[in-house]
Design a protein around this motif. Structure first.
Motif, PDB file in Angstrom:
ATOM      1  N   ARG A  19       0.842  -1.408  -0.282  1.00  0.00           N
ATOM      2  CA  ARG A  19       0.041  -0.369  -0.477  1.00  0.00           C
ATOM      3  C   ARG A  19       0.832   1.326  -0.028  1.00  0.00           C
ATOM      4  O   ARG A  19       0.517   1.992  -0.964  1.00  0.00           O
ATOM      5  N   ARG A  22       3.362   2.088  -3.556  1.00  0.00           N
ATOM      6  CA  ARG A  22       2.092   2.337  -4.517  1.00  0.00           C
ATOM      7  C   ARG A  22       1.530   3.412  -3.948  1.00  0.00           C
ATOM      8  O   ARG A  22       1.589   3.968  -5.034  1.00  0.00           O
ATOM      9  N   ILE A  23       1.023   4.485  -2.595  1.00  0.00           N
ATOM     10  CA  ILE A  23       0.929   5.831  -2.446  1.00  0.00           C
ATOM     11  C   ILE A  23       2.155   6.423  -3.300  1.00  0.00           C
ATOM     12  O   ILE A  23       1.659   7.778  -3.736  1.00  0.00           O
TER      13      ILE A  23
ATOM     14  N   ALA B 246      -5.090  -2.239   3.023  1.00  0.00           N
ATOM     15  CA  ALA B 246      -4.453  -2.568   1.614  1.00  0.00           C
ATOM     16  C   ALA B 246      -4.908  -0.913   0.833  1.00  0.00           C
ATOM     17  O   ALA B 246      -4.916  -0.299   0.518  1.00  0.00           O
ATOM     18  N   GLY B 247      -6.313  -0.672   1.806  1.00  0.00           N
ATOM     19  CA  GLY B 247      -6.834   1.056   1.413  1.00  0.00           C
ATOM     20  C   GLY B 247      -8.506   0.786   0.596  1.00  0.00           C
ATOM     21  O   GLY B 247      -8.782   1.778   0.914  1.00  0.00           O
ATOM     22  N   GLN B 442      -8.024  -4.570  -7.646  1.00  0.00           N
ATOM     23  CA  GLN B 442      -6.959  -3.837  -7.394  1.00  0.00           C
ATOM     24  C   GLN B 442      -6.563  -2.270  -7.397  1.00  0.00           C
ATOM     25  O   GLN B 442      -6.256  -1.610  -6.833  1.00  0.00           O
ATOM     26  N   ILE B 445      -9.491  -0.975  -5.219  1.00  0.00           N
ATOM     27  CA  ILE B 445      -8.491  -0.835  -3.706  1.00  0.00           C
ATOM     28  C   ILE B 445      -7.480   0.608  -3.859  1.00  0.00           C
ATOM     29  O   ILE B 445      -7.499   1.291  -2.791  1.00  0.00           O
ATOM     30  N   GLY B 446      -6.693   0.937  -5.112  1.00  0.00           N
ATOM     31  CA  GLY B 446      -5.332   1.682  -5.443  1.00  0.00           C
ATOM     32  C   GLY B 446      -6.066   2.969  -4.892  1.00  0.00           C
ATOM     33  O   GLY B 446      -5.791   3.587  -4.368  1.00  0.00           O
ATOM     34  N   ALA B 449      -7.425   3.553  -1.557  1.00  0.00           N
ATOM     35  CA  ALA B 449      -5.619   4.378  -0.723  1.00  0.00           C
ATOM     36  C   ALA B 449      -6.019   5.342  -0.766  1.00  0.00           C
ATOM     37  O   ALA B 449      -5.545   6.631  -0.537  1.00  0.00           O
ATOM     38  N   ARG B 450      -5.849   5.978  -2.068  1.00  0.00           N
ATOM     39  CA  ARG B 450      -4.710   7.603  -2.587  1.00  0.00           C
ATOM     40  C   ARG B 450      -5.939   8.066  -2.067  1.00  0.00           C
ATOM     41  O   ARG B 450      -5.956   9.755  -1.375  1.00  0.00           O
ATOM     42  N   PHE B 452      -7.532   8.125   0.411  1.00  0.00           N
ATOM     43  CA  PHE B 452      -7.971   8.251   2.205  1.00  0.00           C
ATOM     44  C   PHE B 452      -6.832   9.330   2.369  1.00  0.00           C
ATOM     45  O   PHE B 452      -6.592  10.004   3.526  1.00  0.00           O
ATOM     46  N   GLN B 453      -5.604   9.010   1.495  1.00  0.00           N
ATOM     47  CA  GLN B 453      -4.488   9.069   1.796  1.00  0.00           C
ATOM     48  C   GLN B 453      -4.818  10.718   1.631  1.00  0.00           C
ATOM     49  O   GLN B 453      -4.277  11.413   2.518  1.00  0.00           O
ATOM     50  N   VAL B 558       0.014  -6.922  -9.504  1.00  0.00           N
ATOM     51  CA  VAL B 558       0.199  -5.721  -9.024  1.00  0.00           C
ATOM     52  C   VAL B 558      -0.105  -5.000 -10.402  1.00  0.00           C
ATOM     53  O   VAL B 558      -0.529  -4.660 -11.468  1.00  0.00           O
ATOM     54  N   VAL B 559      -1.496  -3.730  -9.678  1.00  0.00           N
ATOM     55  CA  VAL B 559      -2.019  -2.711 -10.612  1.00  0.00           C
ATOM     56  C   VAL B 559      -1.520  -1.970 -10.258  1.00  0.00           C
ATOM     57  O   VAL B 559      -1.692  -1.069  -8.872  1.00  0.00           O
ATOM     58  N   VAL B 560      -0.847  -0.698 -10.845  1.00  0.00           N
ATOM     59  CA  VAL B 560      -0.187   0.814 -10.233  1.00  0.00           C
ATOM     60  C   VAL B 560      -1.242   1.886 -11.893  1.00  0.00           C
ATOM     61  O   VAL B 560      -1.569   2.065 -12.002  1.00  0.00           O
TER      62      VAL B 560
ATOM     63  N   ILE C 108       7.060  -4.616 -14.396  1.00  0.00           N
ATOM     64  CA  ILE C 108       6.037  -5.372 -12.659  1.00  0.00           C
ATOM     65  C   ILE C 108       6.355  -7.138 -13.617  1.00  0.00           C
ATOM     66  O   ILE C 108       6.062  -7.741 -12.620  1.00  0.00           O
TER      67      ILE C 108
END
Lengths: 138, 560, 425
Positions: A19, A22-23, B246-247, B442, B445-446, B449-450, B452-453, B558-560, C108
C-alpha cells in the motif's frame, strides 16, 4: 527539455505489503517524476541490475516487516556495481536503533509512518539533484 | 417488542423536526458536509423519521434468527463472550511456546500462530537471509518444530488459529503432531486463517506460492479434505482485513469479502460439495478501523447480506450455513508511530466497534505494533484492554446494544446498499476470480487508498500526533523492541540442518513424488498428499517447492 | 538543467564507444539517458555507432492497454533467454499530461525474466514531447543494436499518435489484440492493423480467442497483400507459455523475408521549407473541396500548414453556431496539406477531434497543423483550431505514407544515406 528525477520504488526481502509503495509511487509521479515500479520480493541483485539499466537517480525501498534489515546488503551490492552515487531512501516501519544502522550504511534518509508525501517528494527531488551533480561535476 | 414505535409518525414529530432544523441552521450556518470512509453522507441528527418500524422483522429480527442483523446467536456475548485470540509469533519454536503459555495464563482462550515471513513465502529457514529469520513470526518448518511450538497445549480442547496460507503446511504439521500424541483428528478445532488466496493476490502480497488457478484447486481440495477428516476445523476464512488494510473502504472491504466467499462457495459446489456440507465451516476475518459507527454498521449489514446470499443464492437449509461468523482485528493502519501510547486509546475504540458489531473472536493490536513486532509488555496491555471492556465496562450485558439507534439502523441500511452496489460491480466483471485476474479489484482498492491518503494530507481526516496536535517527542522514550536472539536462531538453524541430515531421505522422496502426482491428477486431493508429506518428515519448503513446480508460481497481480 | 554525458578527451570517448559495443550495461544505460534527454553529445555518439547498426532484429509490440503486451513480452524474453540470445526491451509508458511524471510499470510483469544476465530492459516515459519521442526511441534502439542485443523488442501502448510511429521503427511489427475485440476492431482496422506484420490474439485460454482469430483472418483477406509477406495470426496464452515460441519463429521468418534494419533505410532528409511551401500551395489549388469551402491557405512548410475560414450563415447548425462538420473539414484540410507537404503521397487512416468552444457567424477560425512524428510509413499530426486566443477544437490524425510521390512537383533529391534523428519540432 527539463530533467525529471528518475526513481525506482521497490521492495526487497520477504514482505509484500505494498500500500505504502504504491501511494508513494503515484505521488512522485504527480510531483512530476518518472517512477519505475516493481512488484515486491525483488532480489538484491535484480534491484542493482534494474537501477543500472534504468539509470535511476534514487532508489526508494519500502519495508514494513523488518526487510529493512537487508538494506545494508543492498548498499554493498550497489557499491560493488559502481553505483555508489545512487541515492537510497527507506520508508516504512524501522525501529530507531535500526535507523542509525541504515544511515551508517549509506542510506540518505528513513521515512517513518505518518511522513508527509510532499516532504518525501521534496527530499527525493533534492537527492536526485545531488546525485546528478555528483555524477556529472560541472 | 413490547412497545413498538408509534406508526404512523404523529404530525407533531415532523413539526418538531422542522423547528429543530431551522434552529440548527441558524446556529450553525456553515455546517460542513460529512461523509464516512465509505462515502456515505452522515447527517447531524437521526430520528424516528429515518426508520421504518414496519421492517423490524424483515430487516432486524431477533438474535439467532435470520437475517441475524442483531447477532448470529440467541445469547451472543452474554452467553459466551468472544474468543480472545491474540496473534503471536516470534523467534524460535521454544520462544513461541513460552510466549503462548504466558498469554494463555493471562486470560487468552485460544491459540494462534503467526509464522515468520519466510514461511509465508514458502521457504525453509535455510533458504533466506538469516537476519530476516524470526523477526515477524515463529520459524516453523517441520512437524517436529510444531510439536515444540504447541508443547503443553491440549490439542483436543484448544482451538488453534493458524496464519497458514495454502497449501496449509502448518495445519498438516499440527495434524502430524496430533497423530504422534494420539489425538483424534476429528477433535482438532480451529481455523485456517490465511486460506483466502484471492485476498493475497489482490491486497497482501505476502503469501504467494502457487499460481492463481492452482491456488483455486488447492483450496477446494482443502475444504473437501477437512470436511471428511477434520470436521471441527474451519478450512476457509475469508479475509476482508487484507483489502481494508490495503486501502479499501469499509464498505468495499465487506463487498469484496462477500464476493470472495461467493466465489469459494461456487467453486466448492462445482467440485460436487453440497452447500450445507461446507458453509457452516466458512468464517470471516475483518479489520476494525477507528471509524466507529461505520464499522458497527459494516458488520451488521454484512451479516444480513450473508444470510440472504446463503439462503437465496445457494439454497442452504441448515441455519449454521447462514451464520456470518467472524474474527476481527483492530486496524494497524490507524496506529501511529508518533506518541505510540495513544494507540492504546485507538485500539480501545476500535475494539468497542467490533464488539458492538457482534464479533465472535477479537485480536487487539499491541500499541507498539507500528514500531515493529509487539513487545510482551504491549501484548499484555492489548489483552488487558479486552478484559477491561468485557468485565469492567460491561459491554457484554446487553445483546446488540446499539440496535434501534436511529443512526446505527439508518447507517446499517446505507452500508448495505453500498456493499450490494459494489458486489454488483464485481458480479458484472464475471465474479471475484475474474475481477481479480483483470485487476479490477486492485484498481478500486488503490484508488480508495489514495483518496484516503489525500484526505489526511489535506487535513480533512485528523490523525492525532501526525497532522494535528503534533508534539516534539523524545525518541529514547520509546520502548526497546524485541529481536530474536541471534545465537538462538543460529542454533535453531543448526538443529534444522542436523535434523534434515538424519531423517529418512527415502520417505521424504516418496512423499514428495506422491504429492507431485496428486497435483498432476485431476481427481486426487492435494491437501491429503500435503498431510501425508508432513507425517513423512517433509519440510515446509519442500512441500511448497513441489506444488509450486507442479502448479506454477504465483506472481503478485500488481496494478499501478 | 541537463543530464550530461561525462566529457572527456578522445580516449575517453573511444573507451565509451568500446564499452557500448561490448554490451557494457552501465555504458549502454548512461548513453540511453543522454539520448533520452536530447543531449548534444548524443548525436555524435549515435553517429559514431552508425557502422554497428542493422544486426539486431527489431520487433515492435503494439496494442491497446490491457491487451497483455507486457505479459507476452516477458514470455518472449524468457524464450529468447532459453535460446541463448541476448535480448533488449524498450518499454514506452505514457507520461501524465498534468504533472509530466510517469509510473513506468512495464517491469512489473517482467520482473522474473528481467533479472537474467543477457537481458536489458529500459522503461521510457513518453513525456508528451512532440516528435522527440520517436527519435529518442530510435536512438535507444540503435544503442541496443550496437551493443549486440538481438532481438530488440519495442513496446508501445495504443494506436494513433506518436506510438504508431515508434512501432514503425521495427523490422517486424507485432500487433497484439485481446480476444473479443468488439469496437476495438474498428480502431485496429483504422489504425495499427495497417502496420501489422504479425497479428497476435493474446489470452488464448479465453473462450472468445479462436473467434477473434477468425475475425482477424477475415479482415486480412479483404486487405491488399503487402509484397510477398502474408500477415499471419498467432494465438498465444503467454501465462502458460503457449504460442510464444511460434511467435518468435514467425517473427524471425518475417525478418528473413523482409530484412533487418528497416529504420536505417527509411528516413529521408526533409525537404527545405521553400519546397514544402510551394508544394502545399500547389496541392491547395488542386483541392476542389478546399475551394468549395472557401478555405484560405495562410502559411505552409515542411510538416505544417495553416488554413483559415470565416464562419458564414451556410456553416450554422440548428443552434445558430458553427457546425462541427465544418470545423472538422477545416482541421482535416490542414491535416491533409501538412501530411503531404514532404512529397510522398500521404493518406489519412485515422482522425479524431475534440470541440472546446462554439464558433459564431463572423468568427474567423484558424487551423494550424503540426507534425508530431513521422517515419517512412506513418506520420501523426496535431491540429489546433483557434478563434483569436480561444481554442475552438483540437484534432489529431495519422497518415499512411505511400511509396509514390506527388506528380506536380518533385522535392529536391535528398542527400543519399543521410540519417535524420527525427522530424524537427
Amino acid at each position: 527539455m527539463s530533467l525529471r528525477p528518475k526513481v525506482l520504488v521497490t521492495k526487497i526481502g520477504l514482505d509484500g505489503h505494498d500500500r505504502g509503495s504504491r501511494i508513494v509511487a503515484a505521488h512522485l509521479r504527480d510531483a512530476g517524476m518518472e517512477v519505475v515500479y516493481t512488484p515486491p520480493w525483488q532480489e538484491i541483485a535484480a534491484v542493482v541490475k534494474l537501477a543500472q539499466e534504468e539509470d535511476v537517480d534514487v532508489i526508494g525501498i519500502s519495508s514494513l516487516a523488518t526487510d529493512h534489515l537487508i538494506v545494508p546488503r543492498l548498499m554493498h551490492a550497489l557499491r560493488d556495481a559502481g553505483l555508489a552515487e545512487v541515492g537510497v531512501i527507506v520508508g516504512g516501519i524501522v525501529p530507531d536503533e535500526d535507523e542509525r544502522a541504515l544511515l551508517d550504511a549509506g542510506v540518505a534518509r528513513v521515512f517513518h509512518p505518518g511522513s508527509s508525501l510532499d516532504d518525501i517528494a521534496a527530499f527525493v527531488r533534492d537527492l536526485a539533484a545531488r546525485v546528478r551533480s555528483a555524477r556529472f561535476p560541472a | 417488542m413490547n412497545k413498538p414505535l408509534p406508526d404512523p409518525v404523529p404530525a407533531s414529530l415532523d413539526e418538531a423536526r422542522v423547528r429543530w432544523a431551522a434552529e440548527y441552521a441558524a446556529q450553525l450556518p456553515q455546517d460542513r458536509e460529512t461523509r464516512n470512509r465509505s462515502g456515505i453522507p452522515v447527517k447531524p441528527l437521526y430520528t424516528p423519521l429515518d426508520a421504518d418500524p414496519s421492517r423490524y422483522d424483515e430487516a432486524l429480527g431477533f438474535p439467532g434468527e435470520p437475517p441475524y442483523t442483531r447477532g448470529i446467536y440467541a445469547t451472543m456475548h452474554r452467553g459466551r463472550t468472544w474468543t480472545q485470540r491474540q496473534l503471536i509469533g516470534l523467534g524460535t519454536p521454544r520462544d513461541y511456546n513460552a510466549r503462548l503459555l504466558d498469554i494463555l495464563d493471562k486470560g487468552a482462550t485460544a491459540v494462534s500462530l503467526i509464522p515468520c515471513n519466510s514461511v509465508y513465502r514458502g521457504y525453509d529457514m535455510d533458504e533466506v537471509y538469516p537476519e530476516l529469520l524470526g523477526t515477524c513470526g515463529v520459524v516453523v518448518n517441520t512437524a517436529d518444530q510444531m510439536d515444540t511450538c504447541l508443547d503443553r497445549v491440549d490439542l483436543a480442547t484448544t482451538s488453534c488459529a493458524m496464519n497458514d496460507p495454502l497449501p496449509f503446511t502448518l495445519l498438516a504439521f499440527m495434524l502430524a503432531t496430533a497423530k504422534r500424541r494420539g489425538v483424534d483428528w476429528r477433535d482438532i478445532s480451529g481455523t485456517s486463517n490465511q486460506s483466502d488466496y484471492i485476498s493475497h493476490f489482490v491486497a497482501n502480497h505476502m503469501f504467494f506460492r502457487i499460481a492463481l488457478p492452482g491456488s483455486r484447486r488447492v483450496l477446494t481440495d482443502h475444504v473437501a479434505w477437512c470436511n471428511a477428516h477434520a470436521p471441527r476445523w474451519n478450512p476457509v476464512s475469508v479475509v476482508g482485513q487484507h483489502m481494508q488494510q490495503a486501502g479499501a473502504t469499509p464498505a468495499e472491504a465487506m463487498a469484496f469479502t462477500l464476493s470472495t466467499a461467493i466465489q469459494y462457495a461456487e467453486d466448492c459446489i462445482a467440485a460436487g460439495m453440497s452447500p450445507d456440507a461446507f458453509l457452516p465451516r466458512f468464517t470471516f476475518f475483518f479489520d476494525i478501523s477507528i471509524s466507529f459507527f461505520e464499522e458497527i454498521a459494516k458488520f451488521r449489514a454484512g451479516r444480513r447480506i450473508w444470510a440472504r446470499v446463503t439462503r437465496e443464492r445457494f439454497g442452504a437449509r441448515d441455519p449454521r450455513s447462514w451464520r456470518f461468523k467472524f474474527h476481527a482485528q483492530t486496524s494497524g493502519v490507524d496506529l501511529t508511530r508518533q506518541q505510540p501510547l495513544n494507540n492504546i486509546a485507538r485500539v480501545t475504540a476500535q475494539a468497542m466497534a467490533g464488539i458492538f458489531g457482534g464479533l465472535q473472536s477479537l485480536h487487539t493490536d499491541a500499541y507498539d505494533e507500528v514500531l515493529s513486532c509487539p513487545t510482551q509488555f504491549g501484548a499484555r496491555i492489548a489483552v488487558a484492554t479486552q478484559n477491561i471492556l468485557r468485565e469492567e465496562a460491561h459491554l457484554t450485558d446487553v445483546i446488540d446494544p446499539l440496535g434501534g439507534s436511529y443512526y446505527v439502523e439508518a447507517l446499517t441500511d446505507g452500508m448495505e446498499e453500498r456493499i450490494l452496489a459494489t458486489m454488483a460491480d464485481v458480479e458484472a466483471q464475471g465474479g471475484m476470480y475474474a475481477a481479480v485476474r483483470s485487476g479490477y479489484v486492485q484498481k478500486r482498492i488503490g484508488e480508495s487508498a489514495r483518496a484516503f491518503q489525500a484526505k489526511v494530507e489535506r487535513g480533512e481526516q485528523t490523525i492525532v500526533g501526525v497532522n494535528k496536535y503534533v508534539v516534539d517527542e523524545d525518541a529514547s522514550a520509546r520502548p526497546a523492541l524485541p529481536k530474536p536472539d541471534p545465537s538462538l536462531m543460529r542454533s535453531h538453524l543448526a538443529g534444522f540442518a542436523r535434523w534434515k541430515a538424519e531423517r529418512s531421505r527415502d520417505d521424504v522422496d516418496r512423499a514428495l513424488s506422491a504429492l507431485a502426482r496428486a497435483a498432476q491428477a485431476d481427481g486426487a486431493n492435494t491437501f491429503g498428499a500435503v498431510v501425508d508429506a508432513a507425517v513423512a518428515g517433509c519440510t515446509h519448503g519442500e512441500i511448497c517447492a513441489t506444488l509450486r513446480r507442479e502448479l506454477g508460481f504465483g506472481q503478485p497481480l500488481v496494478v499501478v | 538543467m541537463k543530464r550530461d554525458l561525462p566529457r572527456g578527451d578522445d580516449a575517453a570517448a573511444a573507451a565509451r564507444l568500446a564499452a557500448i559495443r561490448a554490451g557494457d550495461r552501465g555504458a549502454v544505460a548512461r548513453a540511453i539517458t543522454a539520448v533520452e534527454n536530447g543531449h548534444a553529445d548524443a548525436a555524435a555518439l549515435l553517429a559514431a555507432l552508425e557502422g554497428d547498426l542493422g544486426r539486431a532484429h527489431v520487433v515492435g509490440i503494439t496494442g491497446p492497454p490491457g491487451a497483455g503486451k507486457s505479459t507476452l513480452i516477458a514470455a518472449l524474453v524468457g524464450e529468447c533467454t532459453r535460446r541463448g540470445r541476448r535480448v533488449a526491451v524498450v518499454a514506452v509508458d505514457p507520461s501524465s499530461p498534468l504533472s509530466g511524471g510517469a509510473v513506468l510499470g512495464d517491469r512489473i510483469r517482467m520482473s522474473e525474466v528481467a533479472a537474467a544476465e543477457g537481458v536489458f530492459v529500459r522503461s521510457v516515459a513518453s513525456r508528451g514531447h512532440a516528435g522527440g519521442l520517436a527519435s529518442a526511441t530510435r536512438g535507444i534502439v540503435d544503442l541496443m543494436d550496437a551493443a549486440g542485443f538481438d532481438p530488440v523488442i519495442v513496446e508501445t501502448v495504443g494506436a494513433g499518435q506518436s506510438e504508431v510511429a515508434i512501432a514503425a521503427l521495427a523490422d517486424t511489427s507485432v500487433v497484439v489484440t485481446p480476444p473479443g475485440l468488439g469496437d476495438d476492431v474498428q480502431a485496429i482496422k483504422a489504425g495499427i492493423l495497417e502496420i501489422a506484420d504479425v497479428l497476435v490474439v493474446s489470452k488464448g485460454d479465453s473462450p472468445l480467442a479462436s473467434a477473434t482469430v477468425r475475425d482477424l483472418k477475415d479482415m486480412l483477406r479483404l486487405r491488399a497483400r503487402r509484397g510477398a509477406w502474408t500477415v499471419p495470426v498467432v494465438l498465444t496464452a503467454a501465462t502458460r507459455g503457449e504460442g510464444v515460441a511460434e511467435l518468435l519463429d514467425v517473427a524471425a521468418r518475417h525478418a528473413e523475408a523482409c530484412g533487418r534494419g528497416r529504420r536505417l533505410a527509411g528516413a529521408v532528409q526533409p525537404p527545405g521549407p521553400h519546397d514544402a511551401a510551394a508544394r502545399v500551395a500547389t496541392l491547395a489549388r488542386q483541392d476542389a473541396f478546399l475551394r468549395h469551402c472557401a478555405l484560405e491557405l495562410l502559411d505552409a512548410g515542411p510538416g505544417r500548414a495553416t488554413l483559415a475560414m470565416t464562419v458564414g450563415a451556410e456553416h450554422l447548425n440548428f443552434n445558430g453556431t458553427c457546425h462541427g462538420g465544418a470545423i472538422f473539414a477545416l482541421a482535416d484540410s490542414a491535416f491533409g496539406l501538412a501530411s503531404n507537404s514532404h512529397g510522398p503521397v500521404a493518406a489519412g487512416i485515422e482522425a479524431h477531434v475534440s470541440y472546446h468552444a462554439a464558433a459564431r457567424p463572423g468568427d474567423r477560425l484558424v487551423a494550424r497543423a503540426e507534425e508530431v512524428s513521422r517515419n517512412a510509413r506513418l506520420a501523426t499530426y496535431r491540429i489546433d483550431v483557434t478563434r483569436g486566443d480561444v481554442r475552438v477544437a483540437s484534432f489529431g490524425g495519422t497518415v499512411y505514407i505511400a511509396a509514390r510521390r506527388h506528380a506536380p512537383r518533385e522535392a529536391a533529391t535528398p542527400a543519399a544515406g543521410a540519417r535524420v534523428p527525427g522530424p524537427s519540432s
